[in-house]
Design a protein around this motif. Structure first.
Motif, PDB file in Angstrom:
ATOM      1  N   ARG A 417      54.423 103.910  15.799  1.00  0.00           N
ATOM      2  CA  ARG A 417      54.596 105.240  15.217  1.00  0.00           C
ATOM      3  C   ARG A 417      54.960 105.148  13.739  1.00  0.00           C
ATOM      4  O   ARG A 417      54.421 105.886  12.911  1.00  0.00           O
ATOM      5  N   VAL A 418      55.877 104.227  13.411  1.00  0.00           N
ATOM      6  CA  VAL A 418      56.274 104.033  12.017  1.00  0.00           C
ATOM      7  C   VAL A 418      55.099 103.524  11.192  1.00  0.00           C
ATOM      8  O   VAL A 418      54.856 103.966  10.059  1.00  0.00           O
ATOM      9  N   MET A 419      54.335 102.594  11.781  1.00  0.00           N
ATOM     10  CA  MET A 419      53.187 102.050  11.073  1.00  0.00           C
ATOM     11  C   MET A 419      52.145 103.132  10.790  1.00  0.00           C
ATOM     12  O   MET A 419      51.582 103.200   9.693  1.00  0.00           O
ATOM     13  N   MET A 420      51.893 104.004  11.759  1.00  0.00           N
ATOM     14  CA  MET A 420      50.919 105.066  11.565  1.00  0.00           C
ATOM     15  C   MET A 420      51.375 106.044  10.491  1.00  0.00           C
ATOM     16  O   MET A 420      50.586 106.474   9.636  1.00  0.00           O
ATOM     17  N   ALA A 421      52.667 106.397  10.522  1.00  0.00           N
ATOM     18  CA  ALA A 421      53.202 107.298   9.503  1.00  0.00           C
ATOM     19  C   ALA A 421      53.074 106.669   8.117  1.00  0.00           C
ATOM     20  O   ALA A 421      52.695 107.328   7.140  1.00  0.00           O
TER      21      ALA A 421
END
Length: 449
Positions: A417-421
């Motif tokens: 999720r952090v990587m996508m954001a």
């Protein structure tokens, strides 16, 4: 070659060489780390050429030549054949992943060093840092006189005009007073300070350079060669004559003489020229001709050539050339980081950013100046790509390296999720930078400063 088509051609050459070398870095280290490479692409979009290599990698050239990529076997992009799990990217240690990602910028850095090394072995031509100041400019008001040789900039020795202007450009970015040590034509040394803090904020380097007004000094108005069969030879002018005046107007230097010649000959081609020869002033009557020479546009000519500016040739053997390459790479990297730092802090204007249009124009100029100058240009762009890709912005190599460094600290990978954001934020930042750079390029063409 037509400047437009020349710019496109040399842009494609530049991007083709540097992108291929960058992606080859990722590819080569990935293979050494046991990762399967599915595709090696120069360019984005639809493939216009491709083939499958013996190693099973698909090699392609794509239609949009503004980058490239290496596609590796990656569990995040789909199911992986159990037989190939040992060749999957995310299954490798964090140190191997760091090595693979850092290899692209690393290979760009290697390319820069090699390009500069070859350039210095072939010989890099430049002009000496002998300068003049345009009237009513900052350099003139600071005390720069025609024929001054710049010895140091901010305490650092300079040997060429290019190195001098690069050092001064760094000072203009920060808009801080800059000390120069000079030597007069008579050998007297003195120190002045350029009050760069008086430059207005929010302008690009081109506008600052116009306000500074520093230029290479014009050669003296001394005749170097008299061409047979042309008006000056017929009038009795000789090599070594110093031109004192033209139609009664004193002549300061060669550039001033050529400008004045075109102005007065357009009114009347019969010219009264006074030359100094062996301590005596000799009046000559010369009738100028309006014609084209060596394929150049028509202009007023009398058939003489002046002395060239003092040149500097930086030509070294392999060992010294490699040392100079490392020094030049370090200096240019420091310049780039200085630019980035000043952009981040707001001391430098974002108008200094340049995109593919600007790169294309500069590529054509450097290519027209010969192999060594084009190697210098390739090295500079390659170094810029290395540094840009190492910025901690997601979607760039530096963003991935940041994730892996966080993984080293916390002991587990960053969440998806952090990587996508981060990818969305990084993409937005990158598109903003590219859009701003493209706007600057077009603005310079439509409204040059």
């Amino acid at each position: 070659m037509n400047p437009f088509f020349g710019s496109i051609f040399w842009l494609l050459v530049t991007l083709g060489v540097l992108v291929t070398f960058h992606e080859f870095g990722h590819y080569w280290v990935a293979r050494r780390c046991g990762v399967k490479v599915l595709r090696f692409s120069v360019g984005f979009g639809r493939a216009i050429w491709k083939r499958i290599g013996k190693d099973g990698t698909e090699y392609q050239i794509a239609a949009i030549p503004l980058g490239g990529y290496v596609k590796m076997l990656d569990a995040r992009e789909g199911d992986v054949d159990p037989a190939l799990l040992d060749q999957e990217f995310t299954g490798k240690s964090v140190w191997k992943r760091i090595a693979i990602v850092a290899a692209g910028p690393g290979f760009n850095l290697i390319f820069t060093i090699v390009a500069f090394w070859v350039m210095f072995m072939l010989g890099k031509p430049d002009i000496a840092p002998v300068v003049t100041a345009a009237p009513q400019t900052m350099a003139a008001e600071a005390g720069i006189r025609n024929g001054d040789r710049i010895l140091t900039v901010d305490g650092k020795q300079v040997e060429t005009y290019s190195d001098t202007m690069e050092a001064i450009a760094n000072g203009m970015l920060g808009r801080t007073p800059l000390p120069l040590s000079l030597r007069d034509p008579d050998g007297t040394q003195r120190t002045i300070t350029l009050p760069l803090n008086q430059l207005p904020a929010g302008q690009d380097l081109g506008q600052y350079a116009d306000k500074l007004g520093l230029e290479p000094a014009s050669p003296p108005a001394v005749v170097d060669k008299v061409n047979a069969g042309l008006p000056a030879a017929a009038a009795g002018m000789q090599s070594g004559d110093r031109i004192v005046s033209l139609n009664g107007t004193p002549v300061a230097d060669w550039i001033a003489f050529t400008k004045l010649l075109h102005q007065v000959a357009a009114k009347s081609p019969q010219l009264a020229i006074v030359v100094e020869r062996a301590g005596q002033q000799i009046p000559l009557t010369v009738t100028a001709r309006y014609e084209s020479q060596q394929g150049q546009p028509q202009n007023w000519i009398i058939g003489i050539e002046g002395a060239s500016r003092e040149t500097v040739m930086q030509h070294f053997g392999p060992v010294r050339a490699f040392s100079e390459s490392l020094k030049s790479t370090w200096a240019r990297a420091a310049t780039t980081f200085n630019m980035i730092g000043n952009l981040v802090t707001g001391q430098a204007s974002t108008k200094n950013l340049s995109g593919v249009v600007g790169i294309a124009q500069v590529a054509n100029v450097y290519a027209s100046q010969g192999l060594t100058r084009f190697l210098e240009f390739l090295g500079l762009v390659s170094l810029s790509l290395a540094i840009l890709n190492l910025l901690p912005i997601p979607v760039l190599d530096g963003g991935h390296l940041l994730y892996y460094l966080i993984e080293l600290v916390k002991g587990s990978p960053v969440s998806e999720r952090v990587m996508m954001a981060g990818q969305y934020v990084g993409l937005a930042l990158l598109l903003t930078m590219m859009g701003l750079a493209f706007y600057n390029d077009i603005h310079r063409i439509i409204l040059p400063s």
